[in-house]
Structures are given as structure tokens and as C-alpha cells.
Design a protein around this motif. Structure first.
Motif: not given
Length: 301
Positions: A121-133
Motif C-alpha cells: 500500500t502506497v500511503a500519501d503522507c501529505k494526504r494523511w495530514l489532511e485526512r480529517d478533511k
């Protein structure tokens, strides 16, 4: 038997970049990869990264994890019968749940031909920080893709500060501490990291498949020696724990000439008549599958 790697990850996470890097590395090792790519749209934009000498099958306007399961089996059959290759790379759409995509690969038709090595699984770290959106449903899928990985590629770390990278890595690892995690930019990882996800087969009465010796998500192939009563079989299915995510295969039923196609997911069962005498086998996918006692078994040690 062909090794299979399933590449998972949310939309835009970097799966296609990972695919391109892995293709190049396999070829450098003298191995010929084949590719199945799943895209939701009508046009196969991502397939442009695949070299012309690499066998490629595309699934457009459908998801491996839902209506595309039968199409996936057909593509696999075509590859196995018509192409020569050493390893298979499957890139799922970003909207696919990894367990459901894995289910499409684990057809009993290919039990002796394909060796599932694991989910990367490739996890987008930038998106992780914004996952609450994200919407709750989208965020759940994003987390599920990470939770069920056998190897996590924490991608786009170049867009984060050192402290953010450390925080994201720790948070992702806490969500799935069974899978190794590697920090990357542009999804560049050494080939050895995925080839170490070794799957082994054991034959003692039944076949068991352990995907990665240290990993929690596994599958198990069971071959029936006798026909079973349909009501008793459904009672057994209803008694299974929630850790069983999928069951799929051909069940020999008392009073019927040919085994029936059986599918189970999220508590729902489906029976379909089969007009050919298929191998009486089912595949179970989930967590701690080795602890499940199959109906009619007194022991499977």
C-alpha cells in the motif's frame, strides 16, 4: 507458480510510479513482469508507463473489488494461457478496498498457478495530514488500505518537514504495526523489500496459504472430500467470526450434480448454479484464518 503483488493506495498516492519502478527493477533482474491495471474511467492514462514488451491487461470502468471480479478472473486466465511471464503486478484503482481486490485474485481456479505475495500500500503522507478533511467514507477507505497492507510505502515525504515525517510515520505504523514501513519520495523502493514477502504453502489434509510469515491477513484453500448439506453449510458460515472477510469457491451440495458457486461477504451469502463440474474448493480470506475449523473437519493440524 507465478508470484503476484497487489499494489494498493488511495487516488493520487503514487501507485503508478511504484509500478514503473518495480517493472524496471524486475527487468534488470532478468525477470519478465506482467501487469493488470484497474482504472475507473474509460481511458487508460496510467497504462502509458508500461513498456510495450510487458504483457498488460486493463480493466476500465469498473473496480476489481465489486462488479469487476469476474472480469479480473478472465484477465488472469488470458494472461496465464496466452503470455509468458515470471511475476504479476496488479495495480488497483484508488477506490478499491485491498481485501476485496485480494478476493478477486484468490479464485480457486488459480490456486495452483498464482502465489499471492502480499499487498503493498502506497500511503500519501501529505494526504494523511489532511485526512480529517475527507468525508467519513473516504477516510475509512484510506485507513483500511493502510490497515490491511503487508508493506507500507510512506510516500511524498519530500513535501513534509522532518518533524512531520516522523509524526506521520509513527501514526501510520500505529495503525498497522505488523507491516514494515518505508519512507519515500516518488515511490522509489528497493525490489528486495517486496520480494521478501514470502508466501508458503502447506499440505496437511488442506492447503493453507500464509501471506508473509509475520503478517496478519491470510488466505486458506480448502478442498471438499464429500458433498455438504446447504442449510448446514450456511449455519456454519453464520457462525464464523467477523475476522473472516471473504469466502469464495465451489461447494459440492447434496442432491446436486455439480458444485455450486458460493460467495460470502459482509454477512451476505450468494449461491449460483454451475453447469460444469468445477473443483470443489473454497478460499477463505481474513485474519487468523488458520484457526477456523471448516465444516466437516475434525482436525486440520
Amino acid at each position: 507458480m507465478k508470484d503476484v503483488y497487489l499494489l494498493s493506495g488511495f487516488l493520487g498516492s503514487g501507485k503508478t510510479s511504484l509500478l514503473a519502478h518495480l517493472i524496471a527493477q524486475f527487468k534488470a533482474e532478468g525477470l519478465k513482469p506482467a501487469v493488470i491495471m484497474n482504472e475507473l474511467g474509460k481511458l487508460a492514462f496510467d497504462s502509458r508507463v508500461v513498456d510495450n514488451d510487458v504483457p498488460l491487461k486493463e480493466m476500465l470502468e469498473g473496480c476489481i473489488c465489486c462488479t469487476g471480479s469476474e472480469k479480473m478472473e478472465a484477465q488472469l486466465q488470458t494472461l496465464l494461457e496466452g503470455e509468458t511471464f515470471d511475476v504479476l503486478l496488479i495495480e488497483t484503482t484508488g477506490a478499491a478496498h485491498p481485501v476485496e481486490a485480494m478476493d478477486a485474485v484468490f479464485s480457486p481456479l488459480f490456486a495452483s498457478k498464482l502465489n499471492m505475495k502480499g499487498i503493498v500500500t502506497v500511503a500519501d503522507c501529505k494526504r494523511w495530514l489532511e485526512r480529517d478533511k475527507m468525508t467519513p467514507q473516504t477516510r475509512m477507505l484510506f485507513l483500511e488500505q493502510i490497515k490491511h497492507a503487508h508493506l507500507i510505502v510512506a510516500n511524498k515525504t519530500d513535501l513534509l518537514s522532518d518533524s512531520e515525517v516522523a509524526s506521520v510515520t509513527m501514526q501510520i505504523q500505529s495503525l498497522n504495526n505488523a507491516a514494515p514501513i518505508i519512507q519515500t519520495s516518488n515511490s522509489k523502493i528497493p525490489l528486495a523489500l517486496i520480494t521478501k514477502l514470502e508466501a508458503t504453502f502447506h499440505e496437511k489434509g488442506i492447503n493453507k496459504t500464509a501471506i508473509g510469515k509475520q503478517l496478519f491477513l491470510s488466505s486458506r484453500l480448502h478442498t471438499f472430500s464429500d458433498a455438504v448439506d446447504q442449510d448446514s453449510f450456511e449455519d456454519w458460515v453464520r457462525s464464523l467470526p467477523d475476522t473472516v472477510y471473504r469466502i469464495k469457491g465451489y461447494v459440492p451440495l447434496k442432491g446436486h450434480k455439480n458444485p455450486y458457486l458460493f460467495q460470502y461477504a459482509y454477512g451476505m451469502v450468494q449461491w449460483l448454479p454451475e453447469f460444469m463440474k468445477m473443483e470443489p474448493q473454497i478460499v477463505l480470506i481474513g485474519d487468523q484464518i488458520d484457526r477456523i475449523e471448516i465444516i466437516g473437519e475434525s482436525s486440520y493440524d
